[in-house]
Write an enzyme that holds these catalytic residues in place. Structure first.
Site, PDB file in Angstrom:
ATOM      1  N   GLU A   1      29.272  24.740  -3.757  1.00 52.41           N
ATOM      2  CA  GLU A   1      28.632  26.046  -3.570  1.00 52.41           C
ATOM      3  C   GLU A   1      29.159  26.750  -2.323  1.00 52.41           C
ATOM      4  O   GLU A   1      29.263  27.975  -2.287  1.00 52.41           O
ATOM      5  CB  GLU A   1      27.115  25.906  -3.408  1.00 52.41           C
ATOM      6  CG  GLU A   1      26.497  24.702  -4.022  1.00 52.41           C
ATOM      7  CD  GLU A   1      25.950  24.958  -5.412  1.00 52.41           C
ATOM      8  OE1 GLU A   1      26.298  24.204  -6.315  1.00 52.41           O
ATOM      9  OE2 GLU A   1      25.191  25.914  -5.591  1.00 52.41           O
TER      10      GLU A   1
ATOM     11  N   GLY B   1      35.332  17.866 -10.716  1.00 49.99           N
ATOM     12  CA  GLY B   1      36.100  16.660 -10.417  1.00 49.99           C
ATOM     13  C   GLY B   1      35.281  15.429 -10.125  1.00 49.99           C
ATOM     14  O   GLY B   1      35.812  14.448  -9.583  1.00 49.99           O
TER      15      GLY B   1
END
Ligand code: FES
Length: 914
Positions: free
Chosen positions: A871, A641
């Protein structure tokens, strides 16, 4: 033999020319140009190519086009309603259900079939209907929501799109219409096709036979490329000092799947070519697949220059861990292991190269335009300015598309033959040859006092880095910094070793080794909590990092440390879930049921950006004389995004609406370097670059208009309008000079996070900021079968400032799904699980309902306080699942994946010891 079939295609008559065996997916894409239908496996495993045939869903890769005479076929291109987005397509956008978008056509078509029968389906009905389509990005939650909500009809979302607004993806519409172009979707008409010849052996010498004789016998093949055709250096690698991987092996291959040559020719000839016919003689050499085999075994080293097969070692040392552990009242220890994990993005690697004069252009999937540019320049032996990288849409990357894969083969063919050259990896080629998550073997020990305070920790991790370096040094150096988890540990020693083997190279995969190390730390924390009699949530809070407390590298943050708020955000559900599971298990024991419930915790921290290395992003924004506002945004959006988030940050800082921007996406000729999409750095680093650039542009405009304060800017019709509560003024752009880029106003700003190098003991300031998170897993184990059913996951993540809450949730849900795969099912075995039916990833039915709790502890360094997230979200899931299994059954599963056989064996071990 050629066959013609008359079909109805998306409501119109169409003729297709198909031999009896040609796949419908190929006919749609190659003959009819309907590239909205994607191909991810050609085996019916991924569902990306799903279409409707006479109203029923079908994998078009499994359908012979010649059988379709008289059939009605609907593809994603046929889903619009009266030329506008259908309610279903709009619902996908409204819910953020398309991230990278490669699975979206298959999902939409499957959902269409369901909704045609049942306009208001339940969650279970959606799961059933979409169960044949895999998504690696979203965790399925928003897809389910979008399908269930489609009946609500299209809804406008007229938000300004400032920081904090829940707007839809700015690049979402073509993803739901099938118009987004991925690596294999757009090929020049006259392109040759390239196919790489790869080693079928883990370790072997080889000699290529008579190439000219081979070409003479295969006249539609025009060239064989091998090491002798590399015009620059036959070597590449993402970390230049460690670059060690040849484009083509020269006389010895180091892993099964390594490239030795490539054939180039007309597409039909290359498609028909059988690689087993390639003239090559192999001489097998002993191989070593495990680090334990590769260290001190007397076999020839994988690399002559790397002593003991060790690529690199990492260390963080603080205080005196050994004596602190000796003096600890309570000590726990354990051994843990994880296997290779395949990225399993639904888009296999693909793209094409084209020589343009003395330059080369590469168009295809990647996570990093500028690193690709520099590596291809070295391979071709030309300067970097002669290489242009134009990334296509990227159908998932998760770290692996940072490394070169398809690029050098297409580039060499196009450069040498002066005709465009395309390449598209098959699923098995992708799985055999591209990087994986490092397998880990970890030993750890942690001590605490009777009040639950951690006294010391020792960590020793060996990582199988495979045949070539890739990101092995990064993993070896990042893990020791993170292996403590987000906790205050004064006496600490973490050692890591990356060891070469004859396996496919390990590289970057969401978390760079931290998901592996967190399993050891989090499971041992639960052991300590049990031994001290302290509630696991409280145990973590006692030890949690806080503002002003040093990390294990001695770094002290005065603001922004968000682990405690994350843990506190889970408290209410933790207390409830503990009560519910205890009650369930009492009843189950009394009734003789084989089901047991458990609830477990996992946490994470993750430093955003490169470890103690420069890490800049540059963003350019310009205003043209016609009033258009152009955002040059080189941060590649691989589904996470960044196109949307960076634009929202720029809009807020500039004082305008996000819809004002025209986006120039990553292109090494057109955008400044936004750095690689990796290490959770784009929202933070490129976002900060965008904020600085927008602020600079705003200052120029306000200065020119002689306006100060909180004015809002609007662009268009050849002017900039500047309005505050009292006045409105405007700048007539056509009256002003333009710069050499054609802009009246332009800003270009760079942000590079401040870090300090680590010393020989790993002390320093490796990251400018960390993000934090905590997850709570509720699950049910069948103690007779060892099966695990996930019931619910609650995830609290500190993102500093949620630039777009919908996208934050999407990242959390997608990361959790990958964490589920790591915990329960995924294991890549070289030579054995090289397809998506032997290598299992979570399907829509494997991901339970997820509640995302967004925590916002602003960071002084992040744009508007924002931190990275990509992550982090995967890291806590696997340990939380293992801790929940243990609390349900007493079984400690420490070697992943926790498949039913391992869970059952661990349960039996507990029972035998009782
Ligand atoms: Fe589903 Fe990327 S959005 S695979």
């Amino acid at each position: 033999m050629s066959m013609r079939a008359a079909i109805t295609l998306n409501g119109r008559p169409a003729q297709i020319d198909a031999s009896g065996a040609e796949r419908l997916s190929g006919v749609l894409r190659n003959q009819l140009g309907l590239t909205g239908t994607k191909t991810g496996c050609d085996a019916g495993d991924c569902g990306a190519c799903t279409v409707l045939i006479d109203g029923e869903i079908a994998c078009s890769c499994l359908v012979a086009a010649g059988q379709l005479d008289g059939c009605d076929v609907t593809t994603v291109e046929g889903l619009k309603a009266n030329g506008s987005l259908s309610a279903l397509q709009d619902s996908f956008l409204r819910h953020g259900a398309a991230q990278c978008g490669i699975c979206t056509p298959g999902m939409l078509v499957s959902a269409r079939a369901l909704l045609d029968r049942n306009a208001k389906p339940s969650r279970e009905e959606v799961e059933d209907a979409l169960g044949g389509v895999l998504c690696r990005c979203t965790g399925y939650a928003k897809i389910i929501d979008a399908v269930m909500d489609a009946a609500a009809g299209p809804a406008a979302m007229n938000l300004p799109g400032r920081v904090g607004d829940r707007i839809r993806h700015v690049d979402g519409t073509p993803k739901v219409t099938g118009e987004t172009m991925f690596g294999a979707d757009r090929l020049p008409e006259n392109a040759f096709l390239v196919r790489v010849i790869r080693s079928p052996h883990h370790h072997a010498g080889f000699t290529i036979g008579d190439k000219q004789a081979f070409l003479d016998n295969n006249p539609d093949l025009v060239a064989i490329l091998d090491a002798s055709d590399v015009t620059g250096q036959n070597l590449h690698g993402v970390i230049p000092p460690f670059a060690d991987q040849p484009v083509f092996a020269e006389d010895r291959v180091l892993f099964k799947g390594e490239a030795i040559a490539a054939v180039v020719g007309e597409p039909e000839a290359v498609r028909a070519f059988d690689p087993d016919d390639f003239p090559v003689e192999w001489t097998l050499i002993d191989h070593q697949l495990l680090p334990s085999d590769a260290v001190g075994n007397g076999l020839p080293p994988v690399h002559e220059t790397r002593d003991g097969n060790v690529l690199v070692r990492g260390l963080v040392k603080r205080g005196d861990a050994a004596s602190a552990l000796d003096q600890s009242e309570i000590r726990v220890s354990g051994q843990f292991s994880t296997p290779f994990i395949e990225h399993a993005y639904i888009e296999p690697e693909a793209g094409y190269a084209e020589r343009v004069g003395d330059r080369i252009e590469l168009h295809g999937c990647t996570q990093t335009a500028f690193m690709n540019r520099d590596e291809i320049a070295l391979v071709l032996g030309i300067d970097a300015g002669s290489v242009r990288i134009v990334p296509s849409a990227c159908g998932g990357g998760f770290g692996s598309k940072l490394d070169l894969s398809w690029q050098p083969y297409a580039a060499l063919a196009a450069w040498k033959l002066k005709r465009p050259a395309a390449i598209a990896y098959s699923r098995s080629e992708s799985m055999r040859s591209t990087t994986k998550r490092h397998p880990s073997e970890i030993e750890a020990e942690i001590g605490c006092d009777s009040s639950g305070r951690i006294t010391g920790m020792r960590f020793d991790g060996t990582f199988n880095t495979g045949a070539y370096a890739s990101w092995g040094p990064t993993v070896a150096n990042r893990v020791p910094v993170h292996a403590s988890g987000p906790y205050h540990v004064e006496n600490y020693r973490a050692d890591t070793t990356a060891v070469h083997t004859n396996c496919v190279p390990s590289g970057a995969f969401r978390g760079f080794g931290v998901p592996q190390s967190a399993i050891a730390q989090e499971c041992l924390f639960d052991d300590l909590a049990e031994q001290t009699g302290i509630d696991p949530l409280d145990f973590r809070l006692i030890n949690a990092l806080d503002n002003g407390k040093p990390t294990v590298t001695g770094q002290v943050f005065e603001t922004g440390v968000g682990i405690k708020p994350c843990l506190e955000a889970l408290r209410e559900r933790w207390i409830e879930a503990c009560k519910e599971t205890a009650s369930f298990n009492r009843e189950a024991e009394n009734s003789g049921s084989s089901k047991r419930r458990g609830v477990g915790l996992g946490t994470c921290w993750y430093g955003c950006g490169n470890t103690s290395l420069p890490n800049p992003s540059t963003i350019r924004i310009g205003v043209k004389p016609d009033g258009s506002l152009i955002l040059h945004q080189g941060a590649i959006d691989i589904g996470q995004g960044s196109n949307t988030v960076v634009a929202q940050i720029a809009a807020d800082a500039l004082g305008t609406d996000v819809s004002a921007f025209e986006l120039v996406g990553a292109d090494s000729d057109l955008t400044p370097d936004g750095g690689k999409t990796s290490a959770s750095r784009q929202t933070f680093v490129s976002g900060k670059g965008a904020m600085l650039s927008a602020q600079s542009l705003r200052a120029q405009i306000l200065r020119h208009a002689n306006v100060s304060g909180d004015a809002k800017l609007a662009f268009g019709d050849g002017r900039v309008r500047i309005s505050d509560k009292i006045t409105t003024s405007q700048i007539e752009l056509s009256e002003l000079p333009v710069n050499d880029r054609g802009y009246v106003f332009m800003s270009e700003e760079t942000y590079d996070p401040p870090t300090k190098p680590l010393d020989e003991n790993g002390q320093g300031e490796p990251y400018a900021l960390y993000g934090y998170g905590a997850q709570l897993v509720e699950l049910t184990v069948d103690i007779g079968l060892g099966t695990v059913k996930l019931d619910r996951i609650t995830a609290a993540h500190d993102v500093g400032k949620a630039v777009n809450p919908m996208l934050v949730e999407g990242q959390i849900e997608g990361g959790i799904a990958q964490g589920i795969g790591l915990a329960l099912m995924e294991e890549f075995i070289p030579g054995r699980t090289e397809n998506l039916h032997d290598y299992l990833i979570p399907t829509i039915g494997d991901v339970p309902p997820i509640e995302s709790i967004i925590v916002e502890v602003p960071d002084a360094e992040g744009p508007f306080g924002a931190k990275g997230l990509g992550e982090h979200v995967l890291i806590p899931t696997a340990p939380a699942i293992l801790n929940a299994i243990r609390r349900a059954t007493g079984a400690r599963v420490r070697h992943l994946p926790a498949t039913p056989d391992k869970v059952l064996a661990a349960i039996r071990e507990v029972r035998n010891n009782d």
